[in-house]
Design a protein around this motif. Structure first.
Motif, PDB file in Angstrom:
ATOM      1  N   VAL A   1      10.431  -9.808  13.304  1.00 55.46           N
ATOM      2  CA  VAL A   1       9.389  -8.874  13.723  1.00 55.46           C
ATOM      3  C   VAL A   1       8.124  -9.137  12.910  1.00 55.46           C
ATOM      4  N   THR A   2       6.995  -9.002  13.563  1.00 59.56           N
ATOM      5  CA  THR A   2       5.711  -9.131  12.880  1.00 59.56           C
ATOM      6  C   THR A   2       4.789  -8.013  13.363  1.00 59.56           C
ATOM      7  N   GLY A   3       3.739  -7.755  12.590  1.00 59.30           N
ATOM      8  CA  GLY A   3       2.799  -6.744  13.038  1.00 59.30           C
ATOM      9  C   GLY A   3       1.858  -6.298  11.949  1.00 59.30           C
ATOM     10  N   SER A   4       1.095  -5.258  12.276  1.00 62.04           N
ATOM     11  CA  SER A   4       0.093  -4.769  11.337  1.00 62.04           C
ATOM     12  C   SER A   4      -0.237  -3.320  11.641  1.00 62.04           C
TER      13      SER A   4
ATOM     14  N   THR B   1      16.062  -4.457   3.807  1.00 58.50           N
ATOM     15  CA  THR B   1      16.853  -4.512   2.577  1.00 58.50           C
ATOM     16  C   THR B   1      16.137  -5.207   1.419  1.00 58.50           C
ATOM     17  N   GLU B   2      15.154  -6.074   1.729  1.00 57.64           N
ATOM     18  CA  GLU B   2      14.408  -6.767   0.679  1.00 57.64           C
ATOM     19  C   GLU B   2      12.955  -6.915   1.093  1.00 57.64           C
ATOM     20  N   VAL B   3      12.065  -6.940   0.094  1.00 57.50           N
ATOM     21  CA  VAL B   3      10.632  -7.078   0.362  1.00 57.50           C
ATOM     22  C   VAL B   3       9.983  -8.009  -0.657  1.00 57.50           C
ATOM     23  N   PHE B   4       8.888  -8.650  -0.233  1.00 52.51           N
ATOM     24  CA  PHE B   4       8.046  -9.443  -1.134  1.00 52.51           C
ATOM     25  C   PHE B   4       6.603  -9.097  -0.768  1.00 52.51           C
ATOM     26  N   ALA B   5       5.870  -8.497  -1.715  1.00 49.72           N
ATOM     27  CA  ALA B   5       4.556  -7.940  -1.397  1.00 49.72           C
ATOM     28  C   ALA B   5       3.431  -8.574  -2.204  1.00 49.72           C
ATOM     29  N   ASP B   6       2.271  -8.679  -1.559  1.00 48.87           N
ATOM     30  CA  ASP B   6       1.041  -9.114  -2.210  1.00 48.87           C
ATOM     31  C   ASP B   6      -0.057  -8.140  -1.780  1.00 48.87           C
ATOM     32  N   LEU B   7      -0.501  -7.280  -2.701  1.00 44.58           N
ATOM     33  CA  LEU B   7      -1.445  -6.210  -2.392  1.00 44.58           C
ATOM     34  C   LEU B   7      -2.776  -6.454  -3.084  1.00 44.58           C
TER      35      LEU B   7
ATOM     36  N   THR C   1      -5.274   2.099  -6.470  1.00 42.52           N
ATOM     37  CA  THR C   1      -4.466   1.990  -5.261  1.00 42.52           C
ATOM     38  C   THR C   1      -4.991   0.872  -4.366  1.00 42.52           C
ATOM     39  N   GLU C   2      -4.112   0.314  -3.535  1.00 50.19           N
ATOM     40  CA  GLU C   2      -4.457  -0.866  -2.739  1.00 50.19           C
ATOM     41  C   GLU C   2      -5.201  -0.497  -1.455  1.00 50.19           C
ATOM     42  N   ASP C   3      -6.122  -1.380  -1.069  1.00 52.72           N
ATOM     43  CA  ASP C   3      -6.843  -1.255   0.193  1.00 52.72           C
ATOM     44  C   ASP C   3      -6.179  -2.051   1.307  1.00 52.72           C
ATOM     45  N   CYS C   4      -5.453  -3.105   0.932  1.00 51.93           N
ATOM     46  CA  CYS C   4      -4.828  -3.969   1.934  1.00 51.93           C
ATOM     47  C   CYS C   4      -3.703  -4.751   1.290  1.00 51.93           C
ATOM     48  N   GLY C   5      -2.907  -5.415   2.116  1.00 56.69           N
ATOM     49  CA  GLY C   5      -1.840  -6.240   1.569  1.00 56.69           C
ATOM     50  C   GLY C   5      -0.882  -6.736   2.631  1.00 56.69           C
ATOM     51  N   SER C   6      -0.096  -7.742   2.257  1.00 56.20           N
ATOM     52  CA  SER C   6       0.914  -8.310   3.150  1.00 56.20           C
ATOM     53  C   SER C   6       2.291  -8.154   2.525  1.00 56.20           C
ATOM     54  N   ILE C   7       3.289  -7.940   3.393  1.00 53.86           N
ATOM     55  CA  ILE C   7       4.656  -7.693   2.927  1.00 53.86           C
ATOM     56  C   ILE C   7       5.621  -8.504   3.770  1.00 53.86           C
TER      57      ILE C   7
ATOM     58  N   CYS D   1       7.160  -9.766   8.843  1.00 54.65           N
ATOM     59  CA  CYS D   1       6.031  -9.566   7.943  1.00 54.65           C
ATOM     60  C   CYS D   1       5.122  -8.468   8.489  1.00 54.65           C
ATOM     61  N   LEU D   2       4.498  -7.750   7.572  1.00 55.83           N
ATOM     62  CA  LEU D   2       3.592  -6.649   7.889  1.00 55.83           C
ATOM     63  C   LEU D   2       2.278  -6.849   7.144  1.00 55.83           C
TER      64      LEU D   2
END
Length: 385
Positions: A149-152, A199-205, A238-244, A255-256
């Protein structure tokens, strides 16, 4: 039910009046509204045509005519207010996030389970009819196994450094902002549709504006307009944007992208779900259509029409095909599901709305996302399969 259910709403900002409109459309009487001061309560009550403005939450809880309380207050107040409502023996529908951390939300799950009250979280986007349709198509196997799944979820109301709201301040809104405020809607929705858990995440904010200019005198959510004449600088963490990046319990990945600084996007959630037999794509800016993708036959565009939808989707769609339904209708359907469940009196049955357990799971996700961003590695969400 021997009498009409009655609800009080706490919160006079953007979303409080949305709840009031939805309650009225769902046939629930609204007894009054609570603001941050008696003056604000009275002013909002008059503007909205309500019987009264409450002076305090305690006044609501002492009102025997009130069956339930809707909490549309700042995030930092949710935990203590929810505890008070449940201990007073009243049903509660709380805006997200349910609490400021998972310890608080776990306590609320336990408290709600021990009470005789119905407790829900306002993840309203589930109640777009075509989101229910997507869930039904995954459940009946017509999409096949969920592969990825992908999206925003993107907005632009915090694009400028002069854009300010209490949500940008960690002490009021929490350490996560864009993810917690809108990203959790997407995460809740896709877990609802797929029937799978992240169950798992990897984030860059990223914080686009480490310093924002706070208007002297306050500001209103989604107010727009010109920059205020007098401001003061406020440090923002706090974050304004990011990918997960995401991993689901069935091996699917995804990915989100989340942003509150995307010019021209006022409130846009979209997803594409790839299955082994078909794909599904939906965009909240055109919520009355969904694209169904195929490998060996023409793609389809399904226009929302109760006569053409699965039973579950038709049940949250009140107007004929060609008569569009949108954002306010999702809150109406949420209220119908919530109060319909109360009316049945059987609280052991599966809830047809987001529960405190769902709200707790979203906070576990947020905490894992924040940890992942800080440590730059995959983090388990701690959510059971």
């Amino acid at each position: 039910m021997t009498r009409k259910l009655r609800a009080a709403v706490a919160g006079t900002g953007f979303i409080g009046p949305v709840h009031i409109e939805a309650l009225r459309r769902a046939g629930v009487e609204v007894t009054g509204i609570l603001g941050s001061s008696p003056e604000k309560s009275n002013r909002a009550g008059e503007q909205l045509g309500l019987p009264r403005g409450y002076a305090s939450l305690e006044e609501i809880l002492q009102d025997d005519s009130v069956d339930s309380v809707h909490l549309a207050t700042p995030n930092r107040l949710h935990y203590e207010q929810t505890v008070a409502v449940l201990k007073a023996g009243k049903h509660v529908l709380c805006e997200k996030p349910l609490a400021m951390n998972s310890q608080q939300s776990a306590e609320l799950v336990e408290l709600a389970a021990k009470s005789d009250c119905v407790a829900g979280v306002a993840y309203n986007i589930r109640f777009y009819p075509l989101c229910h349709e997507a869930a039904a198509r995954v459940a009946d196997g017509s999409v096949g196994d969920v592969l990825h799944v992908t999206g925003s979820y993107v907005q632009d109301w915090l694009l400028y450094e002069t854009d300010f709201n209490w949500r940008v301040v960690a002490e009021d809104g929490g350490e996560l902002r864009a993810v917690a405020d809108i990203g959790t809607h997407w995460l809740d929705l896709l877990q609802f549709i797929t029937g799978r858990k992240v169950t798992e995440v990897f984030a860059d904010l990223r914080t686009v504006h480490p310093i924002r200019k706070q208007p002297v005198g306050g500001s209103q959510t989604f107010s727009g307009g010109k920059a205020p004449a007098e401001t003061k600088p406020v440090e923002i963490t706090t974050e304004d944007c990011g990918s997960i990046l995401l991993r689901f319990d069935n091996g699917a990945n995804g990915c989100l992208w989340v942003s509150q600084t995307t010019a021209g996007r006022k409130n846009c959630l979209q997803f594409e779900l790839a299955g082994s037999k078909a794909s599904l794509a939906w965009n909240s800016e055109t919520p009355n259509e969904i694209t169904i993708g195929h490998r060996n036959e023409p793609n389809e565009r399904l226009i929302r029409d109760p006569a053409l939808l699965h039973t579950s989707a038709g049940g949250v769609s009140n107007y004929p095909g060609g008569h569009n339904e949108g954002f306010p209708d999702t809150f109406k359907q949420l209220c119908r599901a919530f109060y319909g469940y109360i009316a049945t009196g059987d609280y052991t049955a599966p809830a047809p709305f987001p529960t405190f357990a769902d709200g707790h799971r979203e906070i576990l996700l947020c905490e894992a996302i924040l940890t992942s961003h800080r440590e730059q590695r995959w983090i388990s969400t701690g959510v059971d399969h």
